[in-house]
Design a protein around this motif. Structure first.
Motif, PDB file in Angstrom:
ATOM      1  N   ALA A  67       9.028   4.585  -6.267  1.00  0.00           N
ATOM      2  CA  ALA A  67       7.861   3.709  -6.578  1.00  0.00           C
ATOM      3  C   ALA A  67       8.030   2.692  -5.539  1.00  0.00           C
ATOM      4  O   ALA A  67       9.132   2.153  -5.437  1.00  0.00           O
ATOM      5  CB  ALA A  67       7.533   3.463  -7.833  1.00  0.00           C
ATOM      6  N   VAL A  68       7.037   2.082  -4.748  1.00  0.00           N
ATOM      7  CA  VAL A  68       7.051   0.848  -4.083  1.00  0.00           C
ATOM      8  C   VAL A  68       5.916  -0.148  -4.875  1.00  0.00           C
ATOM      9  O   VAL A  68       4.773   0.325  -4.994  1.00  0.00           O
ATOM     10  CB  VAL A  68       6.570   1.172  -2.550  1.00  0.00           C
ATOM     11  CG1 VAL A  68       6.664  -0.137  -1.927  1.00  0.00           C
ATOM     12  CG2 VAL A  68       7.680   2.071  -2.074  1.00  0.00           C
ATOM     13  N   GLU A  69       6.527  -1.309  -5.070  1.00  0.00           N
ATOM     14  CA  GLU A  69       5.690  -2.650  -5.327  1.00  0.00           C
ATOM     15  C   GLU A  69       5.633  -3.627  -4.479  1.00  0.00           C
ATOM     16  O   GLU A  69       6.858  -4.212  -3.941  1.00  0.00           O
ATOM     17  CB  GLU A  69       6.085  -2.974  -6.739  1.00  0.00           C
ATOM     18  CG  GLU A  69       6.223  -2.012  -7.964  1.00  0.00           C
ATOM     19  CD  GLU A  69       6.953  -2.571  -9.064  1.00  0.00           C
ATOM     20  OE1 GLU A  69       6.275  -2.999  -9.870  1.00  0.00           O
ATOM     21  OE2 GLU A  69       7.719  -1.948  -9.291  1.00  0.00           O
ATOM     22  N   VAL A  70       4.541  -4.244  -3.963  1.00  0.00           N
ATOM     23  CA  VAL A  70       4.673  -5.324  -3.056  1.00  0.00           C
ATOM     24  C   VAL A  70       3.632  -6.270  -3.901  1.00  0.00           C
ATOM     25  O   VAL A  70       2.678  -6.174  -4.209  1.00  0.00           O
ATOM     26  CB  VAL A  70       3.888  -5.053  -1.545  1.00  0.00           C
ATOM     27  CG1 VAL A  70       3.837  -6.329  -0.855  1.00  0.00           C
ATOM     28  CG2 VAL A  70       4.744  -3.591  -1.139  1.00  0.00           C
ATOM     29  N   HIS A  71       4.264  -7.679  -4.059  1.00  0.00           N
ATOM     30  CA  HIS A  71       3.843  -8.452  -4.897  1.00  0.00           C
ATOM     31  C   HIS A  71       3.535 -10.041  -3.969  1.00  0.00           C
ATOM     32  O   HIS A  71       4.478 -10.423  -3.779  1.00  0.00           O
ATOM     33  CB  HIS A  71       4.420  -8.954  -6.174  1.00  0.00           C
ATOM     34  CG  HIS A  71       4.633  -7.864  -6.888  1.00  0.00           C
ATOM     35  ND1 HIS A  71       3.433  -7.174  -7.642  1.00  0.00           N
ATOM     36  CD2 HIS A  71       5.597  -6.963  -7.339  1.00  0.00           C
ATOM     37  CE1 HIS A  71       3.918  -6.178  -8.476  1.00  0.00           C
ATOM     38  NE2 HIS A  71       5.230  -6.020  -8.154  1.00  0.00           N
ATOM     39  N   ASP A  97      -0.689  -7.438  -1.906  1.00  0.00           N
ATOM     40  CA  ASP A  97      -0.290  -6.771  -3.051  1.00  0.00           C
ATOM     41  C   ASP A  97      -0.462  -5.425  -3.129  1.00  0.00           C
ATOM     42  O   ASP A  97      -1.668  -4.936  -2.707  1.00  0.00           O
ATOM     43  CB  ASP A  97      -1.028  -7.394  -4.205  1.00  0.00           C
ATOM     44  CG  ASP A  97      -0.821  -8.862  -4.743  1.00  0.00           C
ATOM     45  OD1 ASP A  97       0.278  -9.035  -5.059  1.00  0.00           O
ATOM     46  OD2 ASP A  97      -1.483  -9.634  -4.586  1.00  0.00           O
ATOM     47  N   ILE A 141       9.034  -7.695  -3.021  1.00  0.00           N
ATOM     48  CA  ILE A 141       9.163  -6.288  -2.846  1.00  0.00           C
ATOM     49  C   ILE A 141      10.069  -5.422  -3.669  1.00  0.00           C
ATOM     50  O   ILE A 141      11.501  -5.797  -3.908  1.00  0.00           O
ATOM     51  CB  ILE A 141       9.413  -5.676  -1.181  1.00  0.00           C
ATOM     52  CG1 ILE A 141       8.268  -6.427  -0.483  1.00  0.00           C
ATOM     53  CG2 ILE A 141       9.208  -4.187  -1.239  1.00  0.00           C
ATOM     54  CD1 ILE A 141       8.510  -6.245   1.199  1.00  0.00           C
ATOM     55  N   ARG A 142       9.692  -4.531  -4.320  1.00  0.00           N
ATOM     56  CA  ARG A 142      10.695  -3.795  -5.201  1.00  0.00           C
ATOM     57  C   ARG A 142      10.448  -2.231  -5.053  1.00  0.00           C
ATOM     58  O   ARG A 142       9.426  -1.781  -5.065  1.00  0.00           O
ATOM     59  CB  ARG A 142      10.348  -3.927  -6.787  1.00  0.00           C
ATOM     60  CG  ARG A 142      10.448  -5.556  -7.220  1.00  0.00           C
ATOM     61  CD  ARG A 142      10.082  -5.499  -8.694  1.00  0.00           C
ATOM     62  NE  ARG A 142      10.672  -7.067  -9.265  1.00  0.00           N
ATOM     63  CZ  ARG A 142      11.954  -7.117  -9.851  1.00  0.00           C
ATOM     64  NH1 ARG A 142      12.765  -5.977 -10.038  1.00  0.00           N
ATOM     65  NH2 ARG A 142      11.935  -8.264 -10.065  1.00  0.00           N
ATOM     66  N   ASP A 150      11.311   1.147  -6.935  1.00  0.00           N
ATOM     67  CA  ASP A 150      12.024   1.725  -8.217  1.00  0.00           C
ATOM     68  C   ASP A 150      12.505   0.471  -9.086  1.00  0.00           C
ATOM     69  O   ASP A 150      13.358   0.926  -9.655  1.00  0.00           O
ATOM     70  CB  ASP A 150      13.094   2.755  -7.973  1.00  0.00           C
ATOM     71  CG  ASP A 150      12.477   4.208  -7.779  1.00  0.00           C
ATOM     72  OD1 ASP A 150      11.271   4.368  -7.823  1.00  0.00           O
ATOM     73  OD2 ASP A 150      13.449   5.101  -7.295  1.00  0.00           O
ATOM     74  N   GLY A 151      11.626  -0.586  -8.837  1.00  0.00           N
ATOM     75  CA  GLY A 151      11.888  -1.546  -9.745  1.00  0.00           C
ATOM     76  C   GLY A 151      13.130  -2.576  -9.289  1.00  0.00           C
ATOM     77  O   GLY A 151      13.341  -3.599  -9.882  1.00  0.00           O
ATOM     78  N   GLN A 204       2.648   4.951  -6.033  1.00  0.00           N
ATOM     79  CA  GLN A 204       3.492   5.720  -6.778  1.00  0.00           C
ATOM     80  C   GLN A 204       4.307   6.772  -6.238  1.00  0.00           C
ATOM     81  O   GLN A 204       4.236   7.176  -4.895  1.00  0.00           O
ATOM     82  CB  GLN A 204       2.276   6.468  -7.696  1.00  0.00           C
ATOM     83  CG  GLN A 204       1.124   5.601  -8.238  1.00  0.00           C
ATOM     84  CD  GLN A 204       1.842   4.871  -9.360  1.00  0.00           C
ATOM     85  OE1 GLN A 204       2.768   5.230 -10.166  1.00  0.00           O
ATOM     86  NE2 GLN A 204       1.579   3.473  -9.418  1.00  0.00           N
ATOM     87  N   GLN A 223       0.753  -1.303  -4.830  1.00  0.00           N
ATOM     88  CA  GLN A 223       1.644  -0.384  -5.636  1.00  0.00           C
ATOM     89  C   GLN A 223       1.506   0.977  -4.906  1.00  0.00           C
ATOM     90  O   GLN A 223       0.294   1.385  -4.875  1.00  0.00           O
ATOM     91  CB  GLN A 223       1.001  -0.681  -7.125  1.00  0.00           C
ATOM     92  CG  GLN A 223       1.651  -2.138  -7.623  1.00  0.00           C
ATOM     93  CD  GLN A 223       1.486  -2.004  -9.264  1.00  0.00           C
ATOM     94  OE1 GLN A 223       0.895  -1.076  -9.680  1.00  0.00           O
ATOM     95  NE2 GLN A 223       1.932  -3.046  -9.767  1.00  0.00           N
TER      96      GLN A 223
END
Length: 257
Positions: A4-8, A28, A65-66, A68-69, A32, A30
């Protein structure tokens, strides 16, 4: 195993002799695990910057940026990257170019040689293992670059306009080949493009970006059945998605009447 990729709240501003140049503002996003997401926008809108930031090759001015957390604070090793230019080494043959990825990671070459040959066969390059880049067509060189990027089964594949330098027919074949390959691998993919049809045909979702500094104008889910053959492009659903994306570009001033 996909990730998973998260951009905040991502901002990226470059320094230049004439002053700061904002590339991204407040992004922002996300993604999956196993999702194919295209980043679509005009030239210079920060698409490549976003990709490089996810790879840990560009440091954000603000935001996080994360993967996998885990926060991205350095170059990420557990990925594959394909650029518009193939960046193959002229003095290495096709097989050795693919296995360069393995050597740089300190993995045992012998363990991956059979896999590399199988992958090249799947990509239509059987019999070309001993050829050098100058002996290949543009599409063949890019197939080698893709094989090099995925030989170690990365959970995340980043692709920066990998078909941009190819002619229209080769580009369409590469698109078909990539979709079939991804359907087997199911890695998470972030795919940068400025081609609306390419984005629709490849993606689970299309991230539509504004002009620089790049912001997310909208995200368009694509529900077309896979595999997406050429006749999909003449159907009403495809035309609906294309019209919706064009409307977004007009709304945010990327296109003008």
């Amino acid at each position: 195993m996909a990730c998973a990729v998260e951009v905040h709240g991502l901002d990226v501003t470059y320094r230049s002799a004439s002053g700061p140049v904002p590339a991204l503002a407040g992004v922002d996003l996300q993604v999956q695990p196993g999702e194919f997401v295209s980043i679509l926008g005009p030239s210079g809108c920060g698409k490549s910057t976003l990709l490089l930031a996810v790879a840990g090759l560009v440091t954000p001015t603000r935001g996080e940026i994360r993967i996998d957390g885990r926060p991205v604070r350095a170059p990420v090793r557990e990925i594959g990257i394909v650029f518009q230019e193939h960046l193959l080494l002229d003095w290495r043959n096709v097989l050795d170019n693919v296995l360069l990825q393995i050597e740089l990671r300190g993995l045992p070459r012998a363990t991956y040689t059979a896999s590399a040959r199988t992958l090249l066969t799947r990509m239509g390059l059987q019999g070309f293992e001993a050829k050098h880049p100058f002996e290949l067509s543009g599409g063949m060189r890019q197939r080698v670059a893709i094989a090099r990027a995925i030989i170690h089964n990365p959970p995340l594949l980043l692709m920066d306009e990998p078909f941009g330098a190819l002619d229209a027919l080769t580009r369409e074949q590469m698109r078909v080949d990539l979709e079939r390959l991804w359907m087997d691998l199911r890695s998470t993919v972030l795919f940068v493009t400025h081609d609306i049809a390419e984005a629709i045909l490849l993606s689970d979702r299309v991230v539509v970006m504004t002009a620089r500094p790049g912001q997310l104008a909208d995200i368009v889910p694509i529900a077309l059945p896979r595999p997406r053959t050429g006749d999909v492009q003449t159907g009403p659903e495809f035309l609906h998605y294309r019209t919706r994306i064009l409307d977004i570009f007009y709304k945010f001033g990327v296109l003008h009447t």
